[in-house]
Design a protein around this motif. Structure first.
Motif, PDB file in Angstrom:
ATOM      1  N   GLY A  24       0.803  -1.258   0.058  1.00  0.00           N
ATOM      2  CA  GLY A  24      -0.111   0.073   0.050  1.00  0.00           C
ATOM      3  C   GLY A  24       0.743   1.257  -0.028  1.00  0.00           C
ATOM      4  N   ARG A  25       0.271   2.418  -0.396  1.00  0.00           N
ATOM      5  CA  ARG A  25       0.908   3.558  -0.477  1.00  0.00           C
ATOM      6  C   ARG A  25      -0.116   4.688  -0.194  1.00  0.00           C
ATOM      7  NH1 ARG A  25       1.955   8.395  -2.567  1.00  0.00           N
ATOM      8  NH2 ARG A  25       3.917   8.839  -3.384  1.00  0.00           N
ATOM      9  N   THR A  26       0.053   5.462   0.639  1.00  0.00           N
ATOM     10  CA  THR A  26      -0.631   6.626   1.276  1.00  0.00           C
ATOM     11  C   THR A  26      -0.800   7.842   0.523  1.00  0.00           C
ATOM     12  OG1 THR A  26      -1.126   5.483   3.423  1.00  0.00           O
ATOM     13  CG2 THR A  26      -1.711   7.864   3.208  1.00  0.00           C
ATOM     14  N   ILE A  27      -1.584   8.202  -0.143  1.00  0.00           N
ATOM     15  CA  ILE A  27      -1.540   9.407  -0.966  1.00  0.00           C
ATOM     16  C   ILE A  27      -1.969  10.618   0.132  1.00  0.00           C
ATOM     17  CG2 ILE A  27      -2.809  10.620  -2.683  1.00  0.00           C
ATOM     18  CD1 ILE A  27      -1.880   7.867  -3.402  1.00  0.00           C
ATOM     19  N   THR A  28      -0.718  11.631  -0.185  1.00  0.00           N
ATOM     20  CA  THR A  28      -0.556  12.703   0.873  1.00  0.00           C
ATOM     21  C   THR A  28      -0.970  14.122   0.005  1.00  0.00           C
ATOM     22  OG1 THR A  28       1.537  13.234   0.308  1.00  0.00           O
ATOM     23  CG2 THR A  28       1.234  11.558   2.077  1.00  0.00           C
ATOM     24  N   GLU A  29      -1.292  15.163   0.735  1.00  0.00           N
ATOM     25  CA  GLU A  29      -1.398  16.531   0.266  1.00  0.00           C
ATOM     26  C   GLU A  29      -0.220  16.820  -0.656  1.00  0.00           C
ATOM     27  OE1 GLU A  29      -2.648  20.879   1.484  1.00  0.00           O
ATOM     28  OE2 GLU A  29      -1.903  19.477   3.148  1.00  0.00           O
ATOM     29  N   ALA A  30       0.794  16.493   0.070  1.00  0.00           N
ATOM     30  CA  ALA A  30       2.124  16.727  -0.803  1.00  0.00           C
ATOM     31  C   ALA A  30       2.192  16.016  -2.163  1.00  0.00           C
ATOM     32  CB  ALA A  30       3.407  16.450   0.090  1.00  0.00           C
ATOM     33  N   ASP A  31       1.650  14.798  -2.210  1.00  0.00           N
ATOM     34  CA  ASP A  31       1.855  14.258  -3.416  1.00  0.00           C
ATOM     35  C   ASP A  31       1.021  15.159  -4.536  1.00  0.00           C
ATOM     36  OD1 ASP A  31       2.971  11.981  -2.634  1.00  0.00           O
ATOM     37  OD2 ASP A  31       1.283  10.893  -1.818  1.00  0.00           O
ATOM     38  N   ILE A  32      -0.100  15.550  -4.115  1.00  0.00           N
ATOM     39  CA  ILE A  32      -0.928  16.505  -4.854  1.00  0.00           C
ATOM     40  C   ILE A  32      -0.473  17.681  -5.387  1.00  0.00           C
ATOM     41  CG2 ILE A  32      -3.344  17.604  -5.183  1.00  0.00           C
ATOM     42  CD1 ILE A  32      -4.398  15.183  -3.261  1.00  0.00           C
ATOM     43  N   VAL A  33       0.036  18.461  -4.379  1.00  0.00           N
ATOM     44  CA  VAL A  33       0.818  19.552  -4.570  1.00  0.00           C
ATOM     45  C   VAL A  33       1.913  19.654  -5.523  1.00  0.00           C
ATOM     46  CG1 VAL A  33       2.109  21.694  -3.628  1.00  0.00           C
ATOM     47  CG2 VAL A  33       0.023  20.539  -2.386  1.00  0.00           C
ATOM     48  N   ASN A  34       2.825  18.354  -5.241  1.00  0.00           N
ATOM     49  CA  ASN A  34       3.968  18.044  -6.132  1.00  0.00           C
ATOM     50  C   ASN A  34       3.535  17.837  -7.497  1.00  0.00           C
ATOM     51  OD1 ASN A  34       5.935  18.763  -4.192  1.00  0.00           O
ATOM     52  ND2 ASN A  34       5.805  16.733  -3.506  1.00  0.00           N
ATOM     53  N   PHE A  35       2.575  17.100  -7.663  1.00  0.00           N
ATOM     54  CA  PHE A  35       2.058  16.688  -9.178  1.00  0.00           C
ATOM     55  C   PHE A  35       1.606  17.943  -9.829  1.00  0.00           C
ATOM     56  CE2 PHE A  35      -0.726  14.625 -12.195  1.00  0.00           C
ATOM     57  CZ  PHE A  35       0.097  13.798 -12.408  1.00  0.00           C
ATOM     58  N   ALA A  36       0.839  18.757  -9.154  1.00  0.00           N
ATOM     59  CA  ALA A  36       0.373  19.995  -9.762  1.00  0.00           C
ATOM     60  C   ALA A  36       1.536  20.957 -10.300  1.00  0.00           C
ATOM     61  CB  ALA A  36      -0.749  20.650  -8.603  1.00  0.00           C
ATOM     62  N   GLY A  37       2.429  20.952  -9.200  1.00  0.00           N
ATOM     63  CA  GLY A  37       3.675  21.785  -9.775  1.00  0.00           C
ATOM     64  C   GLY A  37       4.563  21.054 -10.858  1.00  0.00           C
ATOM     65  N   VAL A  38       4.485  19.831 -10.992  1.00  0.00           N
ATOM     66  CA  VAL A  38       5.323  19.303 -12.029  1.00  0.00           C
ATOM     67  C   VAL A  38       4.530  19.098 -13.365  1.00  0.00           C
ATOM     68  CG1 VAL A  38       6.161  16.814 -12.881  1.00  0.00           C
ATOM     69  CG2 VAL A  38       6.767  17.604 -10.435  1.00  0.00           C
ATOM     70  N   THR A  39       3.338  19.211 -13.125  1.00  0.00           N
ATOM     71  CA  THR A  39       2.572  18.928 -14.445  1.00  0.00           C
ATOM     72  C   THR A  39       1.887  20.516 -14.861  1.00  0.00           C
ATOM     73  OG1 THR A  39       0.247  18.631 -13.362  1.00  0.00           O
ATOM     74  CG2 THR A  39       1.659  16.768 -13.957  1.00  0.00           C
ATOM     75  N   ASN A  43      -5.726  22.670 -11.230  1.00  0.00           N
ATOM     76  CA  ASN A  43      -7.018  22.433 -11.191  1.00  0.00           C
ATOM     77  C   ASN A  43      -7.710  23.055  -9.904  1.00  0.00           C
ATOM     78  OD1 ASN A  43      -9.974  21.566 -10.811  1.00  0.00           O
ATOM     79  ND2 ASN A  43      -9.980  20.346 -12.791  1.00  0.00           N
ATOM     80  N   PRO A  44      -8.488  23.693  -9.576  1.00  0.00           N
ATOM     81  CA  PRO A  44      -8.959  23.876  -8.111  1.00  0.00           C
ATOM     82  C   PRO A  44      -9.454  22.785  -7.315  1.00  0.00           C
ATOM     83  CG  PRO A  44     -10.391  25.178  -9.578  1.00  0.00           C
ATOM     84  CD  PRO A  44      -9.208  24.706 -10.388  1.00  0.00           C
ATOM     85  N   LEU A  45      -9.987  21.808  -8.073  1.00  0.00           N
ATOM     86  CA  LEU A  45     -10.445  20.586  -7.543  1.00  0.00           C
ATOM     87  C   LEU A  45      -9.429  19.752  -6.687  1.00  0.00           C
ATOM     88  CD1 LEU A  45     -12.860  18.633  -7.022  1.00  0.00           C
ATOM     89  CD2 LEU A  45     -12.117  17.437  -9.312  1.00  0.00           C
ATOM     90  N   HIS A  46      -8.188  19.963  -7.265  1.00  0.00           N
ATOM     91  CA  HIS A  46      -6.945  19.443  -6.603  1.00  0.00           C
ATOM     92  C   HIS A  46      -6.397  20.173  -5.409  1.00  0.00           C
ATOM     93  CE1 HIS A  46      -7.764  16.594  -9.757  1.00  0.00           C
ATOM     94  NE2 HIS A  46      -7.358  17.474 -10.623  1.00  0.00           N
ATOM     95  N   ILE A  47      -6.473  21.607  -5.750  1.00  0.00           N
ATOM     96  CA  ILE A  47      -5.515  22.312  -4.967  1.00  0.00           C
ATOM     97  C   ILE A  47      -6.211  23.407  -4.018  1.00  0.00           C
ATOM     98  CG2 ILE A  47      -3.545  22.122  -6.429  1.00  0.00           C
ATOM     99  CD1 ILE A  47      -3.897  25.143  -7.344  1.00  0.00           C
TER     100      ILE A  47
END
Length: 161
Positions: A24-39, A43-47
């Motif tokens: 298992g791997r837990t999804i964190t807020e940092a994962d989402i923020v980092n993914f938004a920054g890389v890509t 989208n406000p739904l994510h951030i």
């Protein structure tokens, strides 16, 4: 087949029905923020927590492509592709349920089919993958096709290849 392998598998070692499962791997807020920054997908739904409260999800969710990327990474971490994959050729992927901050996901990968492809320099292995959360819900699923190396021919000392 074992859940974790120590080396990549050659085409000849795959068979239809073989199943692999990741940790298992837990999804964190940092994962989402980092993914938004890389890509660049902001989208406000994510951030935006306030905006996300007004959506059907009621909170921020992970990018669909983040879930897909994590599924690929988890499959690679199983080890069966390490050093023996020639190419990742194709995918057909479906997004079924949101992945939320705090969800713990894992991948279940089942070999659907194998087909020798000598003109491509290896063999085709199609896996059916599911990204599953801690509640047993399939959040994403699809098929991935890999071109895998053939097992090297053994050369006996004193014989010519």
């Amino acid at each position: 087949m074992p859940d974790l392998v120590q080396h990549g598998l050659y085409f000849e070692e795959f068979h239809a029905g073989a199943t692999f499962r990741t940790r298992g791997r837990t999804i964190t807020e940092a994962d989402i923020v980092n993914f938004a920054g890389v890509t660049g997908d902001y989208n406000p739904l994510h951030i935006d927590a306030e905006y996300a409260k007004s959506t059907m999800f009621g909170e921020r969710i992970a990018h669909g492509a983040l879930g897909f990327s994590i599924a690929i990474g988890q499959a690679f971490q199983l080890g069966f592709l390490v050093g023996t994959i020639i190419a990742f050729l194709e995918t057909n992927w479906k997004f079924r349920a949101p992945i939320k901050i705090g969800d713990t996901v894992h991948v279940e990968a089942t070999v659907s089919s194998v087909r020798d492809a000598p003109k491509m320099g290896g063999g085709l292995v199609v896996t059916s993958m599911k990204l599953i959360n801690q509640r047993g819900e399939v959040t994403q699923k699809g098929d991935m096709t890999f071109l895998m190396m053939h097992r090297p021919a053994l050369v006996v000392e004193g014989e010519s290849a």
